[in-house]
Design a protein around this motif. Sequence first.
Motif, PDB file in Angstrom:
ATOM      1  N   ILE A  89      13.262 -79.712 -27.413  1.00  0.00           N
ATOM      2  CA  ILE A  89      12.846 -78.470 -28.074  1.00  0.00           C
ATOM      3  C   ILE A  89      12.264 -77.514 -27.039  1.00  0.00           C
ATOM      4  O   ILE A  89      12.535 -76.303 -27.079  1.00  0.00           O
ATOM      5  CB  ILE A  89      11.839 -78.769 -29.208  1.00  0.00           C
ATOM      6  CG1 ILE A  89      12.544 -79.446 -30.374  1.00  0.00           C
ATOM      7  CG2 ILE A  89      11.149 -77.493 -29.670  1.00  0.00           C
ATOM      8  CD1 ILE A  89      11.616 -79.984 -31.435  1.00  0.00           C
ATOM      9  N   GLY A  90      11.492 -78.036 -26.095  1.00  0.00           N
ATOM     10  CA  GLY A  90      10.952 -77.194 -25.023  1.00  0.00           C
ATOM     11  C   GLY A  90      12.044 -76.565 -24.184  1.00  0.00           C
ATOM     12  O   GLY A  90      11.977 -75.374 -23.831  1.00  0.00           O
ATOM     13  N   ILE A  91      13.076 -77.339 -23.847  1.00  0.00           N
ATOM     14  CA  ILE A  91      14.199 -76.793 -23.084  1.00  0.00           C
ATOM     15  C   ILE A  91      14.902 -75.708 -23.881  1.00  0.00           C
ATOM     16  O   ILE A  91      15.231 -74.631 -23.353  1.00  0.00           O
ATOM     17  CB  ILE A  91      15.182 -77.914 -22.703  1.00  0.00           C
ATOM     18  CG1 ILE A  91      14.593 -78.808 -21.642  1.00  0.00           C
ATOM     19  CG2 ILE A  91      16.504 -77.326 -22.194  1.00  0.00           C
ATOM     20  CD1 ILE A  91      15.443 -80.020 -21.323  1.00  0.00           C
ATOM     21  N   LEU A  92      15.139 -75.964 -25.153  1.00  0.00           N
ATOM     22  CA  LEU A  92      15.848 -74.988 -25.999  1.00  0.00           C
ATOM     23  C   LEU A  92      15.060 -73.688 -26.105  1.00  0.00           C
ATOM     24  O   LEU A  92      15.618 -72.601 -25.987  1.00  0.00           O
ATOM     25  CB  LEU A  92      16.104 -75.592 -27.382  1.00  0.00           C
ATOM     26  CG  LEU A  92      17.072 -74.868 -28.290  1.00  0.00           C
ATOM     27  CD1 LEU A  92      18.440 -74.807 -27.642  1.00  0.00           C
ATOM     28  CD2 LEU A  92      17.156 -75.569 -29.617  1.00  0.00           C
ATOM     29  N   VAL A  93      13.748 -73.790 -26.286  1.00  0.00           N
ATOM     30  CA  VAL A  93      12.905 -72.586 -26.378  1.00  0.00           C
ATOM     31  C   VAL A  93      12.869 -71.863 -25.039  1.00  0.00           C
ATOM     32  O   VAL A  93      12.972 -70.636 -24.976  1.00  0.00           O
ATOM     33  CB  VAL A  93      11.489 -72.957 -26.864  1.00  0.00           C
ATOM     34  CG1 VAL A  93      10.530 -71.806 -26.707  1.00  0.00           C
ATOM     35  CG2 VAL A  93      11.539 -73.415 -28.307  1.00  0.00           C
ATOM     36  N   ALA A  94      12.758 -72.616 -23.936  1.00  0.00           N
ATOM     37  CA  ALA A  94      12.710 -71.983 -22.622  1.00  0.00           C
ATOM     38  C   ALA A  94      14.001 -71.250 -22.296  1.00  0.00           C
ATOM     39  O   ALA A  94      13.969 -70.142 -21.744  1.00  0.00           O
ATOM     40  CB  ALA A  94      12.413 -73.035 -21.557  1.00  0.00           C
ATOM     41  N   VAL A  95      15.118 -71.841 -22.645  1.00  0.00           N
ATOM     42  CA  VAL A  95      16.402 -71.189 -22.382  1.00  0.00           C
ATOM     43  C   VAL A  95      16.557 -69.952 -23.272  1.00  0.00           C
ATOM     44  O   VAL A  95      17.046 -68.915 -22.819  1.00  0.00           O
ATOM     45  CB  VAL A  95      17.557 -72.183 -22.599  1.00  0.00           C
ATOM     46  CG1 VAL A  95      18.902 -71.475 -22.634  1.00  0.00           C
ATOM     47  CG2 VAL A  95      17.538 -73.241 -21.523  1.00  0.00           C
ATOM     48  N   ALA A  96      16.124 -70.061 -24.518  1.00  0.00           N
ATOM     49  CA  ALA A  96      16.254 -68.914 -25.421  1.00  0.00           C
ATOM     50  C   ALA A  96      15.353 -67.757 -24.988  1.00  0.00           C
ATOM     51  O   ALA A  96      15.721 -66.585 -25.168  1.00  0.00           O
ATOM     52  CB  ALA A  96      15.914 -69.347 -26.841  1.00  0.00           C
ATOM     53  N   LEU A  97      14.209 -68.045 -24.411  1.00  0.00           N
ATOM     54  CA  LEU A  97      13.290 -66.981 -24.015  1.00  0.00           C
ATOM     55  C   LEU A  97      13.553 -66.440 -22.609  1.00  0.00           C
ATOM     56  O   LEU A  97      12.969 -65.435 -22.224  1.00  0.00           O
ATOM     57  CB  LEU A  97      11.837 -67.480 -24.105  1.00  0.00           C
ATOM     58  CG  LEU A  97      11.341 -67.803 -25.513  1.00  0.00           C
ATOM     59  CD1 LEU A  97       9.926 -68.321 -25.449  1.00  0.00           C
ATOM     60  CD2 LEU A  97      11.453 -66.590 -26.418  1.00  0.00           C
ATOM     61  N   SER A  98      14.395 -67.118 -21.835  1.00  0.00           N
ATOM     62  CA  SER A  98      14.635 -66.631 -20.469  1.00  0.00           C
ATOM     63  C   SER A  98      15.719 -65.585 -20.420  1.00  0.00           C
ATOM     64  O   SER A  98      16.431 -65.321 -21.290  1.00  0.00           O
ATOM     65  CB  SER A  98      15.030 -67.795 -19.566  1.00  0.00           C
ATOM     66  OG  SER A  98      16.261 -68.344 -19.952  1.00  0.00           O
TER      67      SER A  98
END
Length: 123
Positions: free
Chosen positions: A114-123
């Motif tokens: 979930i952290g990876i998914l959020v980080a990719v979506a916000l970058s």
Amino acid sequence: MPLTSLLPPIAAATVLNAFLFALAWRAVKRERNSGRQSSLLSFGLMIYGALSMGGLYIIRGQSLAAYTEVFFVAAVGEALGGGIVYATLSAFVFMRGQNIERRVVPIFAAIFLIGILVAVALS
């Protein structure tokens, strides 16, 4: 890009992920029946994850202009979503009734994905 031109690469990514998840499910069933861990499944998941993260690193910050880029992003997004769902189900449904020590790894895997998914979506 109009929506109709986005559908073919996204559909191809969906078919690819469905095939890969079917292979993973078959490996898990074989592991449960034989009682020993499938190293091929772990190796395949690590390779798929490394390729996905490497590709996301390469195309970060760019607008998606080619079909291959749309396919790649759709495949990675679907794989991350599938990983999150599988880790969550594993922690709270499949391993229900077991010690918390055995359920910690799937819980942290779901939080990490979930952290990876959020980080990719916000970058």
